[in-house]
Design a protein around this motif. Sequence first.
Motif, PDB file in Angstrom:
ATOM      1  N   PHE A 174     -29.106 -10.250  13.968  1.00  0.00           N
ATOM      2  CA  PHE A 174     -30.442 -10.449  14.535  1.00  0.00           C
ATOM      3  C   PHE A 174     -31.146  -9.106  14.735  1.00  0.00           C
ATOM      4  O   PHE A 174     -32.354  -8.987  14.516  1.00  0.00           O
ATOM      5  CB  PHE A 174     -30.335 -11.221  15.852  1.00  0.00           C
ATOM      6  N   ASN A 175     -30.373  -8.100  15.131  1.00  0.00           N
ATOM      7  CA  ASN A 175     -30.941  -6.771  15.306  1.00  0.00           C
ATOM      8  C   ASN A 175     -31.445  -6.196  13.990  1.00  0.00           C
ATOM      9  O   ASN A 175     -32.529  -5.612  13.921  1.00  0.00           O
ATOM     10  CB  ASN A 175     -29.891  -5.827  15.903  1.00  0.00           C
ATOM     11  N   TRP A 232     -37.194 -17.229  16.290  1.00  0.00           N
ATOM     12  CA  TRP A 232     -35.883 -17.657  15.821  1.00  0.00           C
ATOM     13  C   TRP A 232     -35.720 -19.156  16.069  1.00  0.00           C
ATOM     14  O   TRP A 232     -36.021 -19.657  17.142  1.00  0.00           O
ATOM     15  CB  TRP A 232     -34.775 -16.898  16.551  1.00  0.00           C
ATOM     16  N   ASP A 247     -31.801 -19.013  11.880  1.00  0.00           N
ATOM     17  CA  ASP A 247     -30.538 -18.312  12.137  1.00  0.00           C
ATOM     18  C   ASP A 247     -29.570 -18.477  10.964  1.00  0.00           C
ATOM     19  O   ASP A 247     -29.004 -17.505  10.454  1.00  0.00           O
ATOM     20  CB  ASP A 247     -29.857 -18.883  13.383  1.00  0.00           C
ATOM     21  N   TYR A 252     -29.241  -6.982  22.444  1.00  0.00           N
ATOM     22  CA  TYR A 252     -29.773  -7.990  21.534  1.00  0.00           C
ATOM     23  C   TYR A 252     -31.235  -7.623  21.281  1.00  0.00           C
ATOM     24  O   TYR A 252     -32.048  -7.587  22.202  1.00  0.00           O
ATOM     25  CB  TYR A 252     -29.670  -9.397  22.129  1.00  0.00           C
ATOM     26  N   ARG A 289     -34.669  -8.037  12.825  1.00  0.00           N
ATOM     27  CA  ARG A 289     -35.870  -7.630  13.567  1.00  0.00           C
ATOM     28  C   ARG A 289     -36.266  -6.188  13.253  1.00  0.00           C
ATOM     29  O   ARG A 289     -37.455  -5.892  13.073  1.00  0.00           O
ATOM     30  CB  ARG A 289     -35.634  -7.809  15.080  1.00  0.00           C
ATOM     31  N   GLY A 338     -33.195  -9.071  18.695  1.00  0.00           N
ATOM     32  CA  GLY A 338     -33.826 -10.036  17.803  1.00  0.00           C
ATOM     33  C   GLY A 338     -35.258 -10.352  18.148  1.00  0.00           C
ATOM     34  O   GLY A 338     -36.034 -10.784  17.282  1.00  0.00           O
TER      35      GLY A 338
END
Length: 316
Positions: A284-285, A302, A307, A191, A288, A193
């Motif tokens: 999310f990746n 976030w 989201d 993850y 970012r 993010g």
Amino acid sequence: MAKAFASQGDMTQKKISFTEVGEGLYAFTAEGDPNSGVIIGDESVMIIEAQATPRLAKKVIECVRTVTDKPISHVVLTHYHAVRVLGASAYGADQIIMSDTARSMVVERGQEDWDSEFQRFPRLFEGHESIPGLTWPTTTFSESMTVYLGNRRVDIMHLGRAHTAGDAVIWVPDQEVMFTGDIVEYHSACYCGDGHFSDWDETLGNIASFQPRSIAPGRGDALVGPEMVAAAIRNTSDFVMSTYAAAARVAARGGSLKEAWDAVRAACDPKFADYAIYEHCLPFNVARAYDEARGLDTPRIWTAERDLKMWEDLQG
């Protein structure tokens, strides 16, 4: 919204494993769910990562009680994310340890992260009514600190930014075993993010320089033996760098977030689509990576609202 986040539909209970990674050292794993670690000292026990709720923390405690009746004296939290920290109250520990930076991130974005993760991952927050509030450390450190569990030395260190700006790793020198949090994963998506793509690979190199015999990663199976450790570090690096390179190429030519999403999917799906929580992490990746490539060094916070807006944009 065209469809829900992948994690919102993931309500299948995971099989728990409790694996010895060194003498008196254990990894609590659950098929890609957040892992915890256990360090047994002469007189007491240290837990690494608290889980998302006291209810989940009690599953860790049940495993601990199969190998020792010593009291739990310390909980170390490698970073601030809700799924890692909100179960801390269940352990009754005297000390809860975070890096200074991780604590500052609780101040800055802890409640927002809780709200966001609660929306994204309902299964992990079953029993959330028992969470007493945000988890605050009793002890913090800047670069490193050492805890002695009797004669057993435990070094807690910040080796660089990666999964978050405040990541900690835990090194047990008598067994040459490391607990890495989400800096290293095994057959599970990272993850990213709140990540720092440009620093992550160097931080992995810093971990590798210790030449760990075993690693308890943030998600996925325990990494027992140098070969498995090296493979997981390589795969984690490949995952992070493949994600960033694809998004950065789009950002460099002024392309859109949706174009970055398509580019990352083209680069990463063939290699990583079968990894645990891959579909959950991907939006999310990409967001970012796209931000960092456009010069945003500090990850944006976030929120539950952000989201949903991001996901709607990616769904077109």
